[in-house]
Motif scaffolding. Sequence first.
Motif, PDB file in Angstrom:
ATOM      1  N   ASP A 118       6.996   6.137  -5.453  1.00  0.00           N
ATOM      2  CA  ASP A 118       6.080   6.171  -4.367  1.00  0.00           C
ATOM      3  C   ASP A 118       6.225   5.589  -3.157  1.00  0.00           C
ATOM      4  O   ASP A 118       5.491   5.965  -2.129  1.00  0.00           O
ATOM      5  CB  ASP A 118       4.648   6.122  -5.074  1.00  0.00           C
ATOM      6  N   GLN A 119       7.169   4.765  -3.120  1.00  0.00           N
ATOM      7  CA  GLN A 119       7.630   3.996  -1.872  1.00  0.00           C
ATOM      8  C   GLN A 119       8.918   4.596  -1.091  1.00  0.00           C
ATOM      9  O   GLN A 119       9.343   4.149   0.013  1.00  0.00           O
ATOM     10  CB  GLN A 119       7.789   2.573  -2.147  1.00  0.00           C
ATOM     11  N   GLY A 120       9.435   5.776  -1.979  1.00  0.00           N
ATOM     12  CA  GLY A 120      10.366   6.518  -1.257  1.00  0.00           C
ATOM     13  C   GLY A 120      11.870   6.481  -2.049  1.00  0.00           C
ATOM     14  O   GLY A 120      12.736   6.651  -1.423  1.00  0.00           O
ATOM     15  N   LEU A 173       9.824   7.880   7.045  1.00  0.00           N
ATOM     16  CA  LEU A 173      10.131   8.890   6.017  1.00  0.00           C
ATOM     17  C   LEU A 173      10.433   8.422   4.852  1.00  0.00           C
ATOM     18  O   LEU A 173      11.571   7.343   4.572  1.00  0.00           O
ATOM     19  CB  LEU A 173      10.974   9.981   6.622  1.00  0.00           C
ATOM     20  N   LYS A 174       9.856   8.745   3.773  1.00  0.00           N
ATOM     21  CA  LYS A 174      10.418   8.151   2.342  1.00  0.00           C
ATOM     22  C   LYS A 174      11.155   9.107   1.454  1.00  0.00           C
ATOM     23  O   LYS A 174      10.970  10.214   1.969  1.00  0.00           O
ATOM     24  CB  LYS A 174       9.120   8.068   1.528  1.00  0.00           C
ATOM     25  N   LYS A 175      11.944   8.720   1.058  1.00  0.00           N
ATOM     26  CA  LYS A 175      13.073   9.593   0.187  1.00  0.00           C
ATOM     27  C   LYS A 175      13.905  10.582   1.033  1.00  0.00           C
ATOM     28  O   LYS A 175      13.481  11.443   1.349  1.00  0.00           O
ATOM     29  CB  LYS A 175      12.208  10.505  -0.771  1.00  0.00           C
ATOM     30  N   ARG A 224       0.827  -1.215   0.123  1.00  0.00           N
ATOM     31  CA  ARG A 224      -0.060  -0.156   0.094  1.00  0.00           C
ATOM     32  C   ARG A 224       0.798   1.202   0.016  1.00  0.00           C
ATOM     33  O   ARG A 224       2.043   1.293   0.504  1.00  0.00           O
ATOM     34  CB  ARG A 224      -0.966  -0.092   1.067  1.00  0.00           C
ATOM     35  N   VAL A 225       0.409   2.354  -0.611  1.00  0.00           N
ATOM     36  CA  VAL A 225       1.191   3.673  -0.808  1.00  0.00           C
ATOM     37  C   VAL A 225       0.303   4.503   0.078  1.00  0.00           C
ATOM     38  O   VAL A 225      -0.908   4.688  -0.225  1.00  0.00           O
ATOM     39  CB  VAL A 225       1.616   4.074  -2.144  1.00  0.00           C
ATOM     40  N   ASN A 226       0.812   5.340   0.918  1.00  0.00           N
ATOM     41  CA  ASN A 226       0.294   6.344   1.496  1.00  0.00           C
ATOM     42  C   ASN A 226       1.050   7.468   1.959  1.00  0.00           C
ATOM     43  O   ASN A 226       2.275   7.205   2.445  1.00  0.00           O
ATOM     44  CB  ASN A 226      -0.144   5.704   2.860  1.00  0.00           C
ATOM     45  N   GLY A 227       0.674   8.597   1.639  1.00  0.00           N
ATOM     46  CA  GLY A 227       1.337   9.876   2.083  1.00  0.00           C
ATOM     47  C   GLY A 227       2.447  10.309   0.984  1.00  0.00           C
ATOM     48  O   GLY A 227       3.598   9.417   0.787  1.00  0.00           O
ATOM     49  N   MET A 228       2.229  11.396   0.214  1.00  0.00           N
ATOM     50  CA  MET A 228       3.264  11.719  -0.914  1.00  0.00           C
ATOM     51  C   MET A 228       3.875  12.967  -0.758  1.00  0.00           C
ATOM     52  O   MET A 228       4.629  13.663  -1.602  1.00  0.00           O
ATOM     53  CB  MET A 228       2.509  11.717  -2.276  1.00  0.00           C
ATOM     54  N   TYR A 241       4.876   3.897  14.357  1.00  0.00           N
ATOM     55  CA  TYR A 241       3.737   4.202  13.504  1.00  0.00           C
ATOM     56  C   TYR A 241       4.338   4.439  12.079  1.00  0.00           C
ATOM     57  O   TYR A 241       5.577   5.164  12.061  1.00  0.00           O
ATOM     58  CB  TYR A 241       2.954   5.083  13.926  1.00  0.00           C
ATOM     59  N   GLY A 242       3.612   4.369  11.204  1.00  0.00           N
ATOM     60  CA  GLY A 242       3.959   4.661   9.493  1.00  0.00           C
ATOM     61  C   GLY A 242       4.180   6.049   9.480  1.00  0.00           C
ATOM     62  O   GLY A 242       5.175   6.606   8.632  1.00  0.00           O
ATOM     63  N   ILE A 243       3.605   7.374  10.238  1.00  0.00           N
ATOM     64  CA  ILE A 243       4.217   8.462  10.042  1.00  0.00           C
ATOM     65  C   ILE A 243       5.735   8.807  10.278  1.00  0.00           C
ATOM     66  O   ILE A 243       6.204   9.764   9.689  1.00  0.00           O
ATOM     67  CB  ILE A 243       3.347   9.370  11.115  1.00  0.00           C
ATOM     68  N   ASN A 281       4.360  -5.953  10.585  1.00  0.00           N
ATOM     69  CA  ASN A 281       3.257  -5.684  10.346  1.00  0.00           C
ATOM     70  C   ASN A 281       3.190  -3.854  10.387  1.00  0.00           C
ATOM     71  O   ASN A 281       3.218  -3.386  11.603  1.00  0.00           O
ATOM     72  CB  ASN A 281       2.131  -5.927  11.490  1.00  0.00           C
ATOM     73  N   PHE A 282       3.208  -3.461   9.318  1.00  0.00           N
ATOM     74  CA  PHE A 282       3.319  -2.030   8.967  1.00  0.00           C
ATOM     75  C   PHE A 282       1.824  -1.063   9.513  1.00  0.00           C
ATOM     76  O   PHE A 282       1.073  -1.416   8.974  1.00  0.00           O
ATOM     77  CB  PHE A 282       3.845  -1.696   7.607  1.00  0.00           C
ATOM     78  N   LYS A 283       2.201  -0.282  10.279  1.00  0.00           N
ATOM     79  CA  LYS A 283       0.810   0.222  11.044  1.00  0.00           C
ATOM     80  C   LYS A 283       0.611   1.639  10.672  1.00  0.00           C
ATOM     81  O   LYS A 283       1.698   2.493  11.083  1.00  0.00           O
ATOM     82  CB  LYS A 283       0.583  -0.110  12.704  1.00  0.00           C
TER      83      LYS A 283
END
Length: 273
Positions: free
Chosen positions: A227-229, A245-247, A90-94, A240-242, A142-144
């Motif tokens: 999109d996954q960084g 950080l991607k990229k 899943r991709v979330n947050g761009m 948590y996912g926040i 398990n990525f939350k």
Amino acid sequence: MKPNKPVLTEEQLFSRQVRRRTIISFAIFFLLCFGGYKLYTSVISSPKDRGIPKPFRAVLESNSKLFARGYEDPSLTKEFPKSIAARKVRVNGMIGLRDALDTSNYFIKLVRYSDAAPKPADTIYLTVNDLRKFPKTEVVFNFKCIEGWSQISWWGGVRFSDLAKKYKLGTKDNTEPDPIHHPENMLSYTGLQTPDKKYYVGIDMPSMMHPQTIICYEVNGRPLPVDQGAPVRLIIPVKYGIKHLKKIGTIFFSTTQPPDYWADRGYDYFAGL
Ligand SMILES: Nc1nc2c(c(=O)[nH]1)N[C@H]1C(S)=C(S)[C@@H](COP(=O)(O)O)O[C@H]1N2
Ligand SMILES: [Mo]
């Protein structure tokens, strides 16, 4: 002529059946009681093994085997087999991923700590190839996301703690970190930013040095998609996912809390699990 057998009435037939069933039930009951008693006496009188009857010892030992196998290090996030990791992650947050970058010529900046900086802090520039030279660490967990979804996913990269050791990062005097023997020499925080600085996180140093925290360049065994960084992101299973950080553009170190995108917007700074 023989006299006919007396014909039984329906009522007589019924009570005969009841009687027969009652006898059978009692017979079974007494047999079971007797069996239970025999079992009890045979267990109690069976040879002993270290103070208790052998059959009890056997149960005890199979229990302890079960629990020995089930023991998990509570400081580690639970891991899963790769076979059950999501194929479509899943991709979330761009935020901070928009500007196109030449990923073939991409450097992560590692900024060494210098307090109040009379001299400029030195900076180490690393390419993805530099990261690939380190032992690869994989984590399936398990990525939350704080928004309420979770997904078992498989990531690969280099342990941040391996980088910190090699490049002497995260310490007040820029020597090799040794959080167990010299916790007083550790800086309290790591900050990470996207190259455009639009997304940024702050991580407490114990979480950053955690053995499952990786500077990640792979998902499902392949290079990260944009999109996954791509080309590198943070994977930090204790958060948590926040916080993932991607990229990654820059990594720096601090005694105080670095700015954090979602903490600035009212979320818990640590976002721990
Ligand atoms: N640069 C950047 N990184 C980010 C975000 C973002 O918006 N921008 N969103 C975060 C959030 S809220 C989550 S849940 C995860 C999602 O990672 P994924 O897209 O690989 O699922 O990335 C985190 N890292
Ligand atoms: Mo999230």
